[in-house]
Scaffold this motif. Structure first.
Motif, PDB file in Angstrom:
ATOM      1  N   TYR A 119       0.835  -1.200   0.000  1.00  0.00           N
ATOM      2  CA  TYR A 119       0.000   0.000   0.000  1.00  0.00           C
ATOM      3  C   TYR A 119       0.870   1.251   0.000  1.00  0.00           C
ATOM      4  CZ  TYR A 119      -3.452   3.435   1.542  1.00  0.00           C
ATOM      5  OH  TYR A 119      -4.249   4.538   1.639  1.00  0.00           O
ATOM      6  N   GLU A 120       1.969   1.217   0.735  1.00  0.00           N
ATOM      7  CA  GLU A 120       2.864   2.373   0.829  1.00  0.00           C
ATOM      8  C   GLU A 120       3.587   2.654  -0.481  1.00  0.00           C
ATOM      9  OE1 GLU A 120       3.164   4.653   3.314  1.00  0.00           O
ATOM     10  OE2 GLU A 120       1.449   3.581   4.152  1.00  0.00           O
ATOM     11  N   ALA A 121       3.474   1.763  -1.453  1.00  0.00           N
ATOM     12  CA  ALA A 121       4.073   1.983  -2.771  1.00  0.00           C
ATOM     13  C   ALA A 121       3.509   3.246  -3.417  1.00  0.00           C
ATOM     14  CB  ALA A 121       3.836   0.772  -3.672  1.00  0.00           C
ATOM     15  N   HIS A 122       2.332   3.696  -2.966  1.00  0.00           N
ATOM     16  CA  HIS A 122       1.749   4.903  -3.560  1.00  0.00           C
ATOM     17  C   HIS A 122       2.653   6.115  -3.408  1.00  0.00           C
ATOM     18  CE1 HIS A 122       0.282   5.772   0.590  1.00  0.00           C
ATOM     19  NE2 HIS A 122       0.354   7.020   0.192  1.00  0.00           N
ATOM     20  N   ARG A 123       3.498   6.120  -2.387  1.00  0.00           N
ATOM     21  CA  ARG A 123       4.381   7.272  -2.163  1.00  0.00           C
ATOM     22  C   ARG A 123       5.371   7.436  -3.315  1.00  0.00           C
ATOM     23  NH1 ARG A 123       3.123   9.125   2.719  1.00  0.00           N
ATOM     24  NH2 ARG A 123       2.301   7.679   4.244  1.00  0.00           N
ATOM     25  N   MET A 124       6.043   6.362  -3.698  1.00  0.00           N
ATOM     26  CA  MET A 124       6.997   6.444  -4.806  1.00  0.00           C
ATOM     27  C   MET A 124       6.272   6.649  -6.135  1.00  0.00           C
ATOM     28  SD  MET A 124       9.988   6.609  -3.648  1.00  0.00           S
ATOM     29  CE  MET A 124      10.963   6.483  -5.114  1.00  0.00           C
ATOM     30  N   LEU A 125       5.156   5.981  -6.322  1.00  0.00           N
ATOM     31  CA  LEU A 125       4.404   6.145  -7.565  1.00  0.00           C
ATOM     32  C   LEU A 125       3.945   7.588  -7.737  1.00  0.00           C
ATOM     33  CD1 LEU A 125       2.330   2.843  -7.423  1.00  0.00           C
ATOM     34  CD2 LEU A 125       4.228   3.362  -8.998  1.00  0.00           C
ATOM     35  N   ASN A 126       3.626   8.243  -6.640  1.00  0.00           N
ATOM     36  CA  ASN A 126       3.269   9.656  -6.680  1.00  0.00           C
ATOM     37  C   ASN A 126       4.484  10.495  -7.073  1.00  0.00           C
ATOM     38  OD1 ASN A 126       2.997  12.350  -4.669  1.00  0.00           O
ATOM     39  ND2 ASN A 126       1.250  11.892  -5.980  1.00  0.00           N
ATOM     40  N   ARG A 127       5.639  10.203  -6.507  1.00  0.00           N
ATOM     41  CA  ARG A 127       6.866  10.937  -6.854  1.00  0.00           C
ATOM     42  C   ARG A 127       7.234  10.757  -8.323  1.00  0.00           C
ATOM     43  NH1 ARG A 127       9.108   8.604  -1.574  1.00  0.00           N
ATOM     44  NH2 ARG A 127       8.481  10.200  -0.097  1.00  0.00           N
ATOM     45  N   PHE A 128       6.918   9.603  -8.884  1.00  0.00           N
ATOM     46  CA  PHE A 128       7.216   9.338 -10.297  1.00  0.00           C
ATOM     47  C   PHE A 128       6.179   9.952 -11.236  1.00  0.00           C
ATOM     48  CE2 PHE A 128       9.129   5.035  -8.834  1.00  0.00           C
ATOM     49  CZ  PHE A 128      10.281   5.674  -8.385  1.00  0.00           C
TER      50      PHE A 128
END
Length: 130
Positions: A65-74
């Motif tokens: 779920y926390e993968a959203h942080r990097m996906l947002n940065r990308f």
């Protein structure tokens, strides 16, 4: 075989054409697949998923779920956070006793996959290290 008139969840072709598939972690790809399904089911508006549903239906734990942080940065996912959450995004403050805080809302940014993955990821990492 899926009939031609059937709609199915999809991810942008740029996931493959622009190298994202080779650079994203499994948890990030799983998160994107979950978002694609949620948008397929509920439309293009921001979507959310409660933790019990996320675990039971998608098999995604907190780390995925926390993968959203990097996906947002990308630039691949937009994230709407509850304004009552504190600066680190975990603790919730200022909400009424007995009410639940608002879950994060997500939008899959299909146009983000139009960019080449290597320079975009390198840029996001450089910004984060500064």
């Amino acid at each position: 075989m899926v009939p031609a008139e059937e709609r199915t969840p999809s991810l942008p072709a740029g996931l493959f054409h622009n190298g994202w598939i080779h650079l994203l972690e499994d948890t990030e790809i799983n998160f994107l697949l979950m978002l694609a399904w949620l948008h397929f089911r509920f439309g293009a508006q921001p979507v959310f998923v409660a933790s019990d549903i996320r675990l039971r239906q998608f098999g995604l734990g907190k780390d995925a779920y926390e993968a959203h942080r990097m996906l947002n940065r990308f630039g691949l996912v937009d994230v709407e956070e509850d304004p009552n959450r504190d600066f680190d995004g975990y603790l919730v403050t200022g909400y009424n006793e007995g009410t639940m805080p608002k879950l994060h809302r997500f939008v899959l940014r299909r146009e983000g996959f139009d960019e080449k993955a290597v320079p975009k990821i390198r840029s996001a990492i450089d910004r984060r290290l500064r």
